[in-house]
Design a protein around this motif. Sequence first.
Motif, short mmCIF file in Angstrom:
data_model
loop_
_atom_site.label_atom_id
_atom_site.label_comp_id
_atom_site.label_asym_id
_atom_site.label_seq_id
_atom_site.Cartn_x
_atom_site.Cartn_y
_atom_site.Cartn_z
N HIS A 1 -4.06 -25.95 -35.05
CA HIS A 1 -3.15 -26.34 -36.13
C HIS A 1 -3.15 -25.31 -37.27
N HIS A 2 -3.49 -24.07 -36.96
CA HIS A 2 -3.66 -23.07 -38.02
C HIS A 2 -2.41 -22.88 -38.88
N ASN A 3 -1.23 -23.13 -38.35
CA ASN A 3 -0.01 -22.98 -39.15
C ASN A 3 0.15 -24.09 -40.19
N ASP A 4 -0.60 -25.16 -40.06
CA ASP A 4 -0.52 -26.26 -41.02
C ASP A 4 -1.45 -26.07 -42.22
N PHE A 5 -2.32 -25.06 -42.16
CA PHE A 5 -3.33 -24.91 -43.20
C PHE A 5 -3.22 -23.58 -43.92
N ARG A 6 -3.30 -23.67 -45.24
CA ARG A 6 -3.29 -22.48 -46.08
C ARG A 6 -4.69 -21.93 -46.26
N HIS A 7 -5.68 -22.84 -46.40
CA HIS A 7 -7.06 -22.44 -46.59
C HIS A 7 -7.99 -23.41 -45.86
N HIS A 8 -9.11 -22.88 -45.42
CA HIS A 8 -10.12 -23.67 -44.74
C HIS A 8 -11.47 -23.19 -45.25
N TYR A 9 -12.18 -24.07 -45.94
CA TYR A 9 -13.44 -23.71 -46.57
C TYR A 9 -14.59 -24.49 -45.97
N ARG A 10 -15.74 -23.86 -45.86
CA ARG A 10 -16.98 -24.58 -45.57
C ARG A 10 -17.56 -24.94 -46.93
N THR A 11 -18.01 -26.17 -47.11
CA THR A 11 -18.44 -26.64 -48.43
C THR A 11 -19.83 -27.26 -48.38
N THR A 12 -20.36 -27.50 -49.57
CA THR A 12 -21.63 -28.21 -49.69
C THR A 12 -21.34 -29.65 -50.09
N GLY A 13 -22.35 -30.47 -50.03
CA GLY A 13 -22.19 -31.86 -50.47
C GLY A 13 -21.95 -32.80 -49.31
N GLN A 14 -21.28 -33.88 -49.61
CA GLN A 14 -21.05 -34.94 -48.64
C GLN A 14 -20.16 -34.50 -47.48
N PHE A 15 -19.26 -33.55 -47.73
CA PHE A 15 -18.34 -33.08 -46.70
C PHE A 15 -18.70 -31.66 -46.29
N ASP A 16 -18.41 -31.35 -45.02
CA ASP A 16 -18.72 -30.03 -44.47
C ASP A 16 -17.62 -29.01 -44.73
N TYR A 17 -16.38 -29.48 -44.76
CA TYR A 17 -15.23 -28.58 -44.87
C TYR A 17 -14.19 -29.14 -45.83
N LEU A 18 -13.36 -28.23 -46.34
CA LEU A 18 -12.20 -28.61 -47.14
C LEU A 18 -11.01 -27.85 -46.58
N LEU A 19 -9.99 -28.59 -46.19
CA LEU A 19 -8.75 -28.02 -45.69
C LEU A 19 -7.67 -28.17 -46.74
N GLU A 20 -6.91 -27.11 -46.98
CA GLU A 20 -5.72 -27.19 -47.81
C GLU A 20 -4.55 -27.02 -46.86
N GLY A 21 -3.75 -28.07 -46.73
CA GLY A 21 -2.68 -28.04 -45.75
C GLY A 21 -1.34 -28.44 -46.29
N ALA A 22 -0.33 -28.14 -45.49
CA ALA A 22 1.04 -28.54 -45.81
C ALA A 22 1.71 -28.91 -44.48
N PHE A 23 2.27 -30.10 -44.43
CA PHE A 23 2.83 -30.61 -43.19
C PHE A 23 4.32 -30.91 -43.36
N GLN A 24 5.05 -30.83 -42.23
CA GLN A 24 6.49 -31.05 -42.26
C GLN A 24 6.84 -32.47 -42.65
#
Length: 137
Positions: free
Chosen positions: A87-110
């Motif tokens: 789904h790489h075309n749906d995401f502008r950024h993909h980050y590995r993060t600390t804390g309760q969540f492992d990742y943060l996705l910034e996306g835009a969907f049709q």
Amino acid sequence: MPDEIDLAIIKQLNRDARIKVSHLAQLVHLTAPAVAARIQRLEDAGIITRYTVEVDLDKLGFPRQVFIQVAVQDRQHAAYLALVKRHHNDFRHHYRTTGQFDYLLEGAFQDRHVLTSFLQTLGTLATYEVIDVIDDI
């Protein structure tokens, strides 16, 4: 290490990556060749890594802008990364993060259907929280 002039150049390039070197030179009070040399040095040092374009996602047909915080289940990281790659075309950024969540996705969907389909598959691999973008300020 970048100095104050380098930071001023980076700030202006961040505002407008297409700015003419001659105009940028006026803004930072240097000659155009001096600014061009500094930009080249910043690129060579890996400080400036790329030049990008900002687009209006609504006008492009991607009005569902979201941030998705993802906590991947044990031993599901490879499957998760494969899903994001599909789904790489749906995401502008993909980050590995600390804390309760492992990742943060910034996306835009049709539309909500495309987002829902992605989330249903994601739910088999991870827990997640969706944050809807309501305005860009």
